[in-house]
Design a protein around this motif. Sequence first.
Motif, short mmCIF file in Angstrom:
data_model
loop_
_atom_site.label_atom_id
_atom_site.label_comp_id
_atom_site.label_asym_id
_atom_site.label_seq_id
_atom_site.Cartn_x
_atom_site.Cartn_y
_atom_site.Cartn_z
N ASP A 66 39.53 -26.59 -5.71
CA ASP A 66 39.58 -26.72 -6.80
C ASP A 66 40.27 -25.70 -7.65
O ASP A 66 40.08 -24.59 -7.64
CB ASP A 66 37.96 -26.77 -7.36
CG ASP A 66 37.77 -27.33 -8.56
OD1 ASP A 66 38.65 -27.55 -9.47
OD2 ASP A 66 36.57 -27.54 -8.83
N GLY A 100 41.88 -30.51 -5.10
CA GLY A 100 40.82 -31.12 -4.07
C GLY A 100 39.75 -30.86 -4.42
O GLY A 100 38.80 -30.09 -3.89
N ARG A 101 39.20 -31.49 -5.40
CA ARG A 101 37.82 -31.29 -6.10
C ARG A 101 36.67 -31.78 -5.39
O ARG A 101 35.62 -31.25 -5.69
CB ARG A 101 37.86 -32.35 -7.46
CG ARG A 101 38.96 -31.60 -8.39
CD ARG A 101 39.04 -32.22 -9.80
NE ARG A 101 39.78 -31.55 -10.88
CZ ARG A 101 40.11 -32.11 -11.89
NH1 ARG A 101 39.35 -33.16 -12.52
NH2 ARG A 101 41.04 -31.45 -12.50
N TYR A 135 36.47 -36.49 -0.78
CA TYR A 135 37.09 -37.66 -0.87
C TYR A 135 38.54 -37.49 -1.41
O TYR A 135 39.46 -37.88 -0.85
CB TYR A 135 36.28 -38.66 -1.56
CG TYR A 135 37.00 -39.97 -1.95
CD1 TYR A 135 36.95 -41.05 -1.27
CD2 TYR A 135 37.67 -40.02 -3.19
CE1 TYR A 135 37.71 -42.13 -1.39
CE2 TYR A 135 38.31 -41.47 -3.70
CZ TYR A 135 38.13 -42.38 -2.58
OH TYR A 135 38.64 -43.70 -2.85
N ASP A 136 38.43 -36.61 -2.45
CA ASP A 136 39.58 -36.38 -3.12
C ASP A 136 40.75 -35.69 -2.27
O ASP A 136 42.08 -35.89 -2.32
CB ASP A 136 39.44 -35.34 -4.35
CG ASP A 136 38.83 -36.06 -5.49
OD1 ASP A 136 38.20 -37.42 -5.32
OD2 ASP A 136 38.92 -35.84 -6.48
N SER A 137 40.19 -34.50 -1.48
CA SER A 137 41.31 -33.89 -0.55
C SER A 137 41.74 -34.89 0.48
O SER A 137 42.86 -34.67 0.80
CB SER A 137 40.32 -32.64 0.15
OG SER A 137 40.04 -31.82 -0.76
N GLN A 167 42.04 -38.00 0.24
CA GLN A 167 43.16 -39.18 -0.25
C GLN A 167 44.38 -38.64 -0.55
O GLN A 167 45.45 -38.94 -0.44
CB GLN A 167 42.49 -39.55 -1.68
CG GLN A 167 41.10 -40.55 -1.16
CD GLN A 167 41.65 -41.93 -0.94
OE1 GLN A 167 42.66 -42.60 -1.28
NE2 GLN A 167 41.02 -42.51 0.11
N ARG A 168 44.19 -37.34 -1.45
CA ARG A 168 45.57 -36.87 -1.73
C ARG A 168 46.22 -36.21 -0.50
O ARG A 168 47.48 -36.35 -0.64
CB ARG A 168 45.20 -35.46 -2.71
CG ARG A 168 44.74 -35.78 -3.91
CD ARG A 168 44.41 -34.60 -4.80
NE ARG A 168 45.34 -33.82 -4.94
CZ ARG A 168 46.37 -33.68 -5.71
NH1 ARG A 168 46.50 -34.67 -6.47
NH2 ARG A 168 47.25 -32.87 -5.66
N ASP A 212 32.48 -44.14 -2.95
CA ASP A 212 33.87 -43.87 -3.08
C ASP A 212 34.78 -44.79 -2.42
O ASP A 212 36.00 -45.20 -2.74
CB ASP A 212 34.13 -42.43 -2.89
CG ASP A 212 33.51 -41.47 -3.74
OD1 ASP A 212 33.37 -41.93 -5.06
OD2 ASP A 212 33.49 -40.18 -3.72
N ARG A 267 37.75 -45.48 -5.31
CA ARG A 267 37.95 -44.50 -6.51
C ARG A 267 39.36 -43.63 -6.29
O ARG A 267 39.63 -43.22 -5.32
CB ARG A 267 36.77 -43.65 -6.45
CG ARG A 267 36.80 -42.52 -7.83
CD ARG A 267 35.80 -41.75 -7.73
NE ARG A 267 35.58 -40.75 -6.67
CZ ARG A 267 36.00 -39.65 -6.37
NH1 ARG A 267 37.03 -39.05 -7.22
NH2 ARG A 267 35.96 -38.75 -5.26
N ASP A 268 40.11 -43.51 -7.43
CA ASP A 268 41.08 -42.78 -7.24
C ASP A 268 40.82 -41.28 -7.73
O ASP A 268 40.11 -40.99 -8.66
CB ASP A 268 42.21 -43.15 -8.22
CG ASP A 268 43.22 -44.31 -7.89
OD1 ASP A 268 43.38 -44.57 -6.79
OD2 ASP A 268 43.58 -45.10 -8.85
N PRO A 269 41.45 -40.27 -7.07
CA PRO A 269 41.27 -38.88 -7.30
C PRO A 269 42.24 -38.54 -8.32
O PRO A 269 42.84 -39.47 -8.94
CB PRO A 269 41.60 -38.33 -5.87
CG PRO A 269 42.69 -39.08 -5.38
CD PRO A 269 42.12 -40.68 -5.86
#
Length: 226
Positions: free
Chosen positions: A94, A126-127, A130-132, A134-135, A201, A206-208
């Motif tokens: 983050d 990378g919050r 899931y975000d990490s 996906q990214r 998610d 869901r989009d990060p």
Amino acid sequence: MKKLWGRRVTRILAVPVILGLLAVLLPWGWILIASAGRVHDATDVADAPETPVALVLGAGLQGGRPRPYLAARLDAAKDLYDSGQVRVLLVSGDNRTHAYDEPTAMRDYLVGAGVPTEAIVLDFAGRDTYDSCQRAHRIFGVDKVTVISQSYHVGRAVALCRAAGMTTNGVGDTSMRSRYPRQWWIGWTREKLANIKAVGDVVTGRDPVLGQPESSVQDALANGAR
């Protein structure tokens, strides 16, 4: 009449209890299946398959330095790098404010431990897990990865990275269990609730936080990061 009424009340009360159990157990079951045979212990990284990239997930800072849980993840990443199991470390955390910068602190810790700067790539958005994941795939172009976290969390990380489209294995740290047993138990318990969010998610897609694709991982690999 009282017995009939009592049975009706019991049935009514049973419905939310059953639904609550299903909400916890079904996501947990999905994660167990998705991560089966893919999680390895950080105490023996030689067990983990070789992959080009390790994804290290953020776990908080204290005084601008990694907290013990995060330091343990970074130590496992260094062991993987030193053993030749991975060639590039993607540190994801983050950095939504200038005062809080997990990825830079993670890089500084690894460099201080002897990992070359050119083998480390930073993901500043990378919050969450899931975000990490996906990214790593959608922004950094990673297709095959070893994801690193604590052992109670790494199964969810493996499942989410696989759902993002990557061939994934995980390395789970267990050293914090004996050092911080209370925090470990709290984390283990929270993880069961986080599993529900993970499924939500994935199902909703869901989009990060996104942006332009980055070539930094491929550049590091091409430039000889081992």
